[in-house]
Design an enzyme around this catalytic site. Structure first.
Site, PDB file in Angstrom:
ATOM      1  CE  LYS A  24      11.365 -13.709  18.501  1.00 31.62           C
ATOM      2  NZ  LYS A  24      11.532 -14.409  17.222  1.00 31.62           N
ATOM      3  CG  ASN A  25       8.446 -12.757  15.754  1.00 26.49           C
ATOM      4  OD1 ASN A  25       9.672 -12.862  15.933  1.00 26.49           O
ATOM      5  ND2 ASN A  25       7.589 -13.675  16.124  1.00 26.49           N
ATOM      6  NE  ARG A  94      14.131 -20.708   9.693  1.00 23.60           N
ATOM      7  CZ  ARG A  94      13.205 -20.031   9.010  1.00 23.60           C
ATOM      8  NH1 ARG A  94      12.543 -19.086   9.605  1.00 23.60           N
ATOM      9  NH2 ARG A  94      12.992 -20.288   7.751  1.00 23.60           N
ATOM     10  CB  CYS A 118      14.796 -24.086  13.975  1.00 22.03           C
ATOM     11  SG  CYS A 118      13.042 -23.849  14.000  1.00 22.03           S
ATOM     12  NE  ARG A 123      10.315 -21.555  11.096  1.00 19.15           N
ATOM     13  CZ  ARG A 123      10.671 -20.766  12.124  1.00 19.15           C
ATOM     14  NH1 ARG A 123      11.273 -21.301  13.162  1.00 19.15           N
ATOM     15  NH2 ARG A 123      10.449 -19.481  12.094  1.00 19.15           N
ATOM     16  CG  ASP A 126       8.392 -23.762  -0.323  1.00 19.55           C
ATOM     17  OD1 ASP A 126       7.324 -24.197  -0.729  1.00 19.55           O
ATOM     18  OD2 ASP A 126       8.577 -23.515   0.889  1.00 19.55           O
ATOM     19  CG  ASP A 309       5.079 -17.487  17.768  1.00 21.03           C
ATOM     20  OD1 ASP A 309       5.367 -16.426  17.187  1.00 21.03           O
ATOM     21  OD2 ASP A 309       5.381 -18.608  17.312  1.00 21.03           O
ATOM     22  NE  ARG A 401      16.865 -17.058  18.707  1.00 19.23           N
ATOM     23  CZ  ARG A 401      16.689 -17.745  17.577  1.00 19.23           C
ATOM     24  NH1 ARG A 401      16.857 -19.054  17.551  1.00 19.23           N
ATOM     25  NH2 ARG A 401      16.333 -17.124  16.468  1.00 19.23           N
TER      26      ARG A 401
HETATM   27  C1  EPZ Z   1       7.347 -16.039  11.805  1.00 18.79           C
HETATM   28  O1  EPZ Z   1       8.131 -17.111  11.322  1.00 18.79           O
HETATM   29  C2  EPZ Z   1       7.775 -15.826  13.250  1.00 18.79           C
HETATM   30  N1  EPZ Z   1       9.198 -15.514  13.311  1.00 18.79           N
HETATM   31  C3  EPZ Z   1       7.509 -17.092  14.070  1.00 18.79           C
HETATM   32  O2  EPZ Z   1       7.823 -16.790  15.439  1.00 18.79           O
HETATM   33  C4  EPZ Z   1       6.018 -17.412  13.990  1.00 18.79           C
HETATM   34  O3  EPZ Z   1       5.773 -18.610  14.696  1.00 18.79           O
HETATM   35  C5  EPZ Z   1       5.617 -17.579  12.517  1.00 18.79           C
HETATM   36  O4  EPZ Z   1       5.947 -16.363  11.791  1.00 18.79           O
HETATM   37  C6  EPZ Z   1       4.128 -17.839  12.354  1.00 18.79           C
HETATM   38  O5  EPZ Z   1       3.407 -16.804  12.929  1.00 18.79           O
HETATM   39  C7  EPZ Z   1       9.610 -14.265  12.970  1.00 18.79           C
HETATM   40  O6  EPZ Z   1       8.828 -13.419  12.571  1.00 18.79           O
HETATM   41  C8  EPZ Z   1      11.077 -14.001  13.081  1.00 18.79           C
HETATM   42  P1  EPZ Z   1       5.918 -18.533   8.302  1.00 18.79           P
HETATM   43  P2  EPZ Z   1       8.143 -17.440   9.731  1.00 18.79           P
HETATM   44  O7  EPZ Z   1       6.713 -18.210   7.086  1.00 18.79           O
HETATM   45  O8  EPZ Z   1       8.057 -16.187   8.945  1.00 18.79           O
HETATM   46  C9  EPZ Z   1       6.062 -22.895   6.361  1.00 18.79           C
HETATM   47  C10 EPZ Z   1       8.847 -17.061  17.514  1.00 18.79           C
HETATM   48  O9  EPZ Z   1       8.750 -17.896  18.421  1.00 18.79           O
HETATM   49  N2  EPZ Z   1       6.704 -22.222   5.233  1.00 18.79           N
HETATM   50  O10 EPZ Z   1       4.568 -17.935   8.477  1.00 18.79           O
HETATM   51  O11 EPZ Z   1       9.250 -18.380   9.461  1.00 18.79           O
HETATM   52  C11 EPZ Z   1       6.949 -22.893   7.593  1.00 18.79           C
HETATM   53  O12 EPZ Z   1       7.835 -23.987   7.552  1.00 18.79           O
HETATM   54  C12 EPZ Z   1       8.890 -17.509  16.070  1.00 18.79           C
HETATM   55  O13 EPZ Z   1       8.928 -15.819  17.692  1.00 18.79           O
HETATM   56  C13 EPZ Z   1       6.986 -22.956   4.086  1.00 18.79           C
HETATM   57  O14 EPZ Z   1       6.734 -24.143   4.014  1.00 18.79           O
HETATM   58  O15 EPZ Z   1       6.741 -18.222   9.612  1.00 18.79           O
HETATM   59  C14 EPZ Z   1       5.950 -23.006   8.713  1.00 18.79           C
HETATM   60  O16 EPZ Z   1       5.600 -24.367   8.884  1.00 18.79           O
HETATM   61  C15 EPZ Z   1       8.766 -19.025  15.936  1.00 18.79           C
HETATM   62  N3  EPZ Z   1       7.598 -22.321   3.038  1.00 18.79           N
HETATM   63  C16 EPZ Z   1       4.751 -22.216   8.184  1.00 18.79           C
HETATM   64  O17 EPZ Z   1       4.913 -22.148   6.762  1.00 18.79           O
HETATM   65  C17 EPZ Z   1       7.920 -20.979   3.087  1.00 18.79           C
HETATM   66  O18 EPZ Z   1       8.456 -20.458   2.087  1.00 18.79           O
HETATM   67  C18 EPZ Z   1       4.655 -20.796   8.745  1.00 18.79           C
HETATM   68  O19 EPZ Z   1       5.847 -20.143   8.389  1.00 18.79           O
HETATM   69  C19 EPZ Z   1       7.615 -20.259   4.261  1.00 18.79           C
HETATM   70  C20 EPZ Z   1       7.004 -20.901   5.320  1.00 18.79           C
END
Ligand code: EPZ
Length: 428
Positions: A24-25, A94, A118, A123, A126, A309, A401
């Site tokens: 999915k991701n 998102r 969420c 999420r 920035d 995950d 999902r």
């Molecule tokens: C991806 O989310 C995945 N989703 C998530 O899977 C997965 O848990 C995550 O990567 C980490 O591996 C998809 O790919 C659709 P991040 P993403 O940007 O890209 C913070 C699932 O269950 N952050 O690596 O949103 C953020 O809040 C889902 O399949 C900032 O602060 O993850 C989080 O705490 C859940 N600012 C952390 O970093 C930003 O600009 C990791 O986020 C971006 C992220």
């Protein structure tokens, strides 16, 4: 009001073989990347899940045509003429924010609704914005929308991410492939899904090296150097890890097929440390356990660390182990809601800040429970398989999902699990 739930009969085991679907991701971002191909790209091994439907709708709203033939999506973006992604779709999923990079790359502008938070955290985006601004993008926040423009075009640059954000790395990749000059993304995410996206971008004519490491180098090419392509999505390592956790939980043996074992090294190491035997081939993994589940300490980290995950699925294993485990969630600020559902089934868990202290219990009890996010939902169904009695899982839309035919795959492994409609007896 009618509600669809999953009913699980307990005191059961899982054994046999299951094929995992495409990741999915990864697939969600491959669809977004097709915007840069300016024609009809074919993406194979795309899972039949609701998030893919939402992303397909996002592309259709932009003017693309998206058609599905089994597990193959054909995404034709030649007629894309709209650069706006509405709040109703971004609020549903998102990951729609992943169109920001390719829209800016192709059109030099975009208007994307700001994603909300969420269940598992704020999420924020920035890092996406700071990185894209470094490439020359200017943002104005207009009534909940991100209005992106590139008055001086996209220029290659050296970006260092505060945190190896998956989404930020992907958006930066999809904009920088057509920036003027070289871009270096330092502290980039190393997830296998990043490698998959880069492989598709390279197949489209992009010049990218270092995918899978924390330093990715991009040599910008002109937009007309990019073309549609055919690409096969990698297997879903989180789905694979979920079924392997089910095999570890009940003893197995359970084999997952269609997955590269190197994607799950730390998770497999943890299963072995918990008393499981693991066998691997080129694209399959088998788990079995004969002795007791041994307690474990887990720290969730960006890849190649333990995947956040799989945190809920391993918390379930810890809840059934003989002793005390400590699970530390370092990636999301609020990803322990699963614990409260598991405690309703008799688990003994104490949450202290971002640590979960899990004391194993002899037997979980079936109960009415909810899916708090898609991974927790998948894990709570597994809990019902080993619990005493019947478990009724609510809010199962979360599971749909990210898991294609989750109930069908569990039934093929011997579970007594059904989806059914119930009428809510409570009157509002
Ligand atoms: C991806 O989310 C995945 N989703 C998530 O899977 C997965 O848990 C995550 O990567 C980490 O591996 C998809 O790919 C659709 P991040 P993403 O940007 O890209 C913070 C699932 O269950 N952050 O690596 O949103 C953020 O809040 C889902 O399949 C900032 O602060 O993850 C989080 O705490 C859940 N600012 C952390 O970093 C930003 O600009 C990791 O986020 C971006 C992220």
């Amino acid at each position: 009001m009618a509600e669809e739930i999953i009913i699980v009969q307990g005191n059961n085991t899982l054994s046999g073989e299951v094929a995992v679907s495409g990741a999915k991701n990864s697939a969600l971002k491959l669809i977004a990347a097709a915007i840069l191909g300016q024609g009809a790209s074919s993406i194979h091994n795309v899972p039949l899940i609701s998030d893919i439907e939402v992303m397909s709708e996002v592309l259709r709203r932009l003017g693309a045509t998206v058609t599905r033939d089994g597990h193959t999506l054909t995404v034709d973006t030649s007629a894309v003429n709209n650069h706006e992604t509405p709040y109703e779709l971004v609020s549903k999923m998102r990951a729609s924010i992943s169109v920001l990079g390719p829209l800016v790359g192709r059109f030099g502008c975009a208007r994307v609704a700001m994603p909300g938070g969420c269940q598992i955290g704020a999420r924020k985006i920035d890092m996406h914005l700071v990185g894209l601004e470094a490439l020359g993008v200017e943002f104005v926040i207009d009534h909940g929308f991100l209005e992106a423009t590139t008055p001086n075009g996209l220029r290659g640059t050296h970006v260092v991410l505060d945190f190896p954000s998956v989404g930020a790395t992907e958006n930066l990749l999809m904009a920088s492939v057509v920036a003027d000059g070289r871009t270096i993304i330092e502290n980039a995410a190393c997830e296998p899904e990043i490698v998959d996206l880069v492989n598709m971008l390279v197949a489209m004519g992009a010049k990218v090296t270092g995918a899978g490491t924390s330093i990715i180098e991009v040599e910008g090419v002109s937009l007309d150097a990019l073309h549609p392509c055919e690409h096969t999505t990698v297997g879903d390592r989180i789905e694979a890890g979920t079924f392997l956790a089910g095999g570890a939980l009940t003893g197995g043996p359970v084999t997952v097929r269609g997955i590269d074992p190197s994607y799950l090294r730390v998770a497999l190491m943890k299963l072995q440390a918990m008393g499981c035997e693991i066998e691997c081939g080129k694209d399959w993994i088998t788990v079995r356990r004969s002795g007791k589940l041994v307690p474990i300490d887990i720290q969730t980290l960006p890849h190649p660390g333990f995947p956040t995950d799989l945190q809920a699925q391993f918390m379930l294993l810890a809840a059934c182990a003989e002793g005390m485990s400590v699970i530390t969630e370092n990636v999301f600020e609020n990803r322990f809601m699963f614990a409260s559902e598991l405690m309703r089934m008799g688990a003994d868990i104490t949450i202290e800040d971002h640590h979960a202290l899990v004391r194993g219990v002899e037997r979980l009890q079936g109960a009415d429970v909810s899916s708090t996010d898609l991974r927790a939902g998948a894990a709570i169904v597994l809990a019902g398989i080993v619990a005493e009695g019947e478990t009724r899982v609510h809010t199962i839309g979360h599971i749909d999902r990210g898991y294609e035919d989750y109930v069908g795959k569990l039934v093929s492994l011997g579970a007594d699990v059904v989806r059914t409609q119930i009428n809510d007896t409570t009157t509002l």
